[in-house]
Design a protein around this motif. Sequence first.
Motif, PDB file in Angstrom:
ATOM      1  N   TRP A 223       0.835  -1.210   0.000  1.00  0.00           N
ATOM      2  CA  TRP A 223       0.000   0.000   0.000  1.00  0.00           C
ATOM      3  C   TRP A 223       0.868   1.257   0.000  1.00  0.00           C
ATOM      4  CZ3 TRP A 223      -5.304   0.713  -0.104  1.00  0.00           C
ATOM      5  CH2 TRP A 223      -5.769   1.979   0.210  1.00  0.00           C
ATOM      6  N   SER A 224       1.934   1.223   0.808  1.00  0.00           N
ATOM      7  CA  SER A 224       2.776   2.413   0.954  1.00  0.00           C
ATOM      8  C   SER A 224       3.489   2.788  -0.334  1.00  0.00           C
ATOM      9  CB  SER A 224       3.808   2.189   2.066  1.00  0.00           C
ATOM     10  OG  SER A 224       3.179   1.972   3.312  1.00  0.00           O
ATOM     11  N   ARG A 225       3.792   1.810  -1.177  1.00  0.00           N
ATOM     12  CA  ARG A 225       4.465   2.146  -2.433  1.00  0.00           C
ATOM     13  C   ARG A 225       3.486   2.555  -3.528  1.00  0.00           C
ATOM     14  NH1 ARG A 225       5.676  -3.765  -2.590  1.00  0.00           N
ATOM     15  NH2 ARG A 225       4.393  -4.752  -4.228  1.00  0.00           N
ATOM     16  N   GLY A 226       2.208   2.676  -3.140  1.00  0.00           N
ATOM     17  CA  GLY A 226       1.211   3.182  -4.089  1.00  0.00           C
ATOM     18  C   GLY A 226       0.470   2.116  -4.853  1.00  0.00           C
TER      19      GLY A 226
ATOM     20  N   VAL B   5     -10.061 -10.601   8.633  1.00  0.00           N
ATOM     21  CA  VAL B   5     -10.393  -9.459   9.500  1.00  0.00           C
ATOM     22  C   VAL B   5      -9.592  -8.214   9.149  1.00  0.00           C
ATOM     23  CG1 VAL B   5     -11.027 -11.003  11.369  1.00  0.00           C
ATOM     24  CG2 VAL B   5      -8.695 -10.127  11.256  1.00  0.00           C
ATOM     25  N   VAL B   6      -8.664  -8.342   8.214  1.00  0.00           N
ATOM     26  CA  VAL B   6      -7.863  -7.188   7.798  1.00  0.00           C
ATOM     27  C   VAL B   6      -8.607  -6.454   6.696  1.00  0.00           C
ATOM     28  CG1 VAL B   6      -5.698  -6.435   6.761  1.00  0.00           C
ATOM     29  CG2 VAL B   6      -5.703  -8.294   8.426  1.00  0.00           C
ATOM     30  N   ALA B   7      -8.787  -5.170   6.874  1.00  0.00           N
ATOM     31  CA  ALA B   7      -9.518  -4.363   5.897  1.00  0.00           C
ATOM     32  C   ALA B   7      -8.540  -3.577   5.035  1.00  0.00           C
ATOM     33  CB  ALA B   7     -10.470  -3.410   6.609  1.00  0.00           C
ATOM     34  N   VAL B   8      -8.780  -3.597   3.742  1.00  0.00           N
ATOM     35  CA  VAL B   8      -8.013  -2.785   2.802  1.00  0.00           C
ATOM     36  C   VAL B   8      -8.989  -1.825   2.137  1.00  0.00           C
ATOM     37  CG1 VAL B   8      -6.620  -2.778   0.705  1.00  0.00           C
ATOM     38  CG2 VAL B   8      -6.316  -4.585   2.391  1.00  0.00           C
ATOM     39  N   GLU B   9      -8.682  -0.559   2.234  1.00  0.00           N
ATOM     40  CA  GLU B   9      -9.565   0.443   1.629  1.00  0.00           C
ATOM     41  C   GLU B   9      -9.725   0.158   0.138  1.00  0.00           C
ATOM     42  OE1 GLU B   9      -9.582   5.250   0.685  1.00  0.00           O
ATOM     43  OE2 GLU B   9      -8.198   4.396   2.156  1.00  0.00           O
ATOM     44  N   LYS B  10     -10.974   0.067  -0.277  1.00  0.00           N
ATOM     45  CA  LYS B  10     -11.241  -0.229  -1.673  1.00  0.00           C
ATOM     46  C   LYS B  10     -10.840   0.958  -2.544  1.00  0.00           C
ATOM     47  CE  LYS B  10     -12.992  -4.321  -1.159  1.00  0.00           C
ATOM     48  NZ  LYS B  10     -12.344  -5.514  -1.715  1.00  0.00           N
TER      49      LYS B  10
END
Length: 485
Positions: free
Chosen positions: A205-208, A251-256
């Motif tokens: 996520w951090s690398r875009g 249970v881990v959520a990733v923003e869509k």
Amino acid sequence: MASNTSKTVNDQKVRGMTPGCSPLVESLPGRGTGALVFKRPNDGPPACYYRYHLAGKPVLLKLGSYRRTTREVGFTLPELRDKATAMAQIAKEHGDVKAYLAKQASDAEAARIEQERAVEAARLNAEEEARERQRLAEIEASRGTLGELFLDYIEARRGKATPGVIRELERLYQANMLTPHPAIVAIKARDIRPDHILAILDPIWSRGAKVQADRMRSFLVAAFNHGLRAENAVGRANAKRYSLESNPAAVVAVEKVSAPVERALSDAELRQFWTTIESTEGVGPVMALLFKFVIATGGQRIFNICQTTWDDYNLEAGTVRLVHRKGRKDAGAGASERPHLVPLSPRAVEILERVRAVNGCHPWPWTTTGKQHIVVSSPRHAVADWLASDHAGIDGKEITSFSPRDLRRTCAQLMQKHGVSDSLSDLLQAHGQTGVVGRHYRNNPEAALPEKLRAIELFDRALVMVLGEVVEQADNVVKLEKKKA
């Protein structure tokens, strides 16, 4: 004759005893403490007894043999006196020395037996604990790590997913798990917590690469679900056990993050895709023709095309019947189905005839297994294979990523660029058919065919220009020959 009843006994007297002689007696110091009695009934060494009185009767208690020489077994005179003194003390405290000693011996034997039992129980318990440790060690060794679980999931997908999907899963495993997080990959799958999943996803996520983070999370969820199911499957080839009780990735959520919806292929990109998709490694012939058919029919929804059977192609009318569904299958009255008739251009007919030569024996034109129609994920993976090939470039510049649904937008914009009205374009693609259009056409799809024929004719003319084809005068719609039974 001298008497042997002297109250004092010495070594000379004891050694001088002959077999069958009278006993030697030595009283112990103190009144009523008893006496030492020496007897020699045979050729053996003299035997020493402690004599005490119990209820007025004398009782003899053997203390041992007198040791006449250093080589004989027995006790010296001082040792026998000490033993007698000890017996006298017992007599003073307990009365019956024999009974006391018998009880002591019984207690000692019971203690010995109890000790032996305790030692045996401890030995058995130690052996049981060792076996249990061995069993647990074997179970622990058989329990798979996170890495083994993910690879097990990949193997389970072989034969079900396309080779491109398998390669993508293997790439994601190497790039996002094994290389950056070897310690997490080595953890037993049952010990993985949500924070481990976050540790894998956060760098992505951090690398875009937000869409990839969401996909990676989906694959991890699928891998753990596979582990939960597969461990209890009969006939499972993999011996690894995971002992999973829950899915930590779920249970881990990733923003869509929605993929860009503006992507449409340029004329050059569309021409490159059209002319090379059939020669792309990893993309089968039916899949390649599916993309061409979607384009040739003006950008129909690809999964609606996949779901069609040969019976959906009306050979006399020269159309294909698609069904657009809204709502969930289990939504009852809330779900609706809307038929959509699409006219077939000569180009679409030619493509379909090529497909019939391959899949005419199956219920579905668009199948790669013969057991079911192409699933929704397969076209996406096929496009990914094409994008990863040498074909996905023009003049040395890499073509930007796109998805199968972008072909629909590409066709709509192609019609827009070549003067096809929005209403015709929407009608052909069954897009936004509400209001007046819906009231006039939804309940009678055949009524819209003349307008759709005009739309497909105009679209195909535009497609001819994009593909750089030579225009030939021909009917715009060709009827299919009746399929042989």
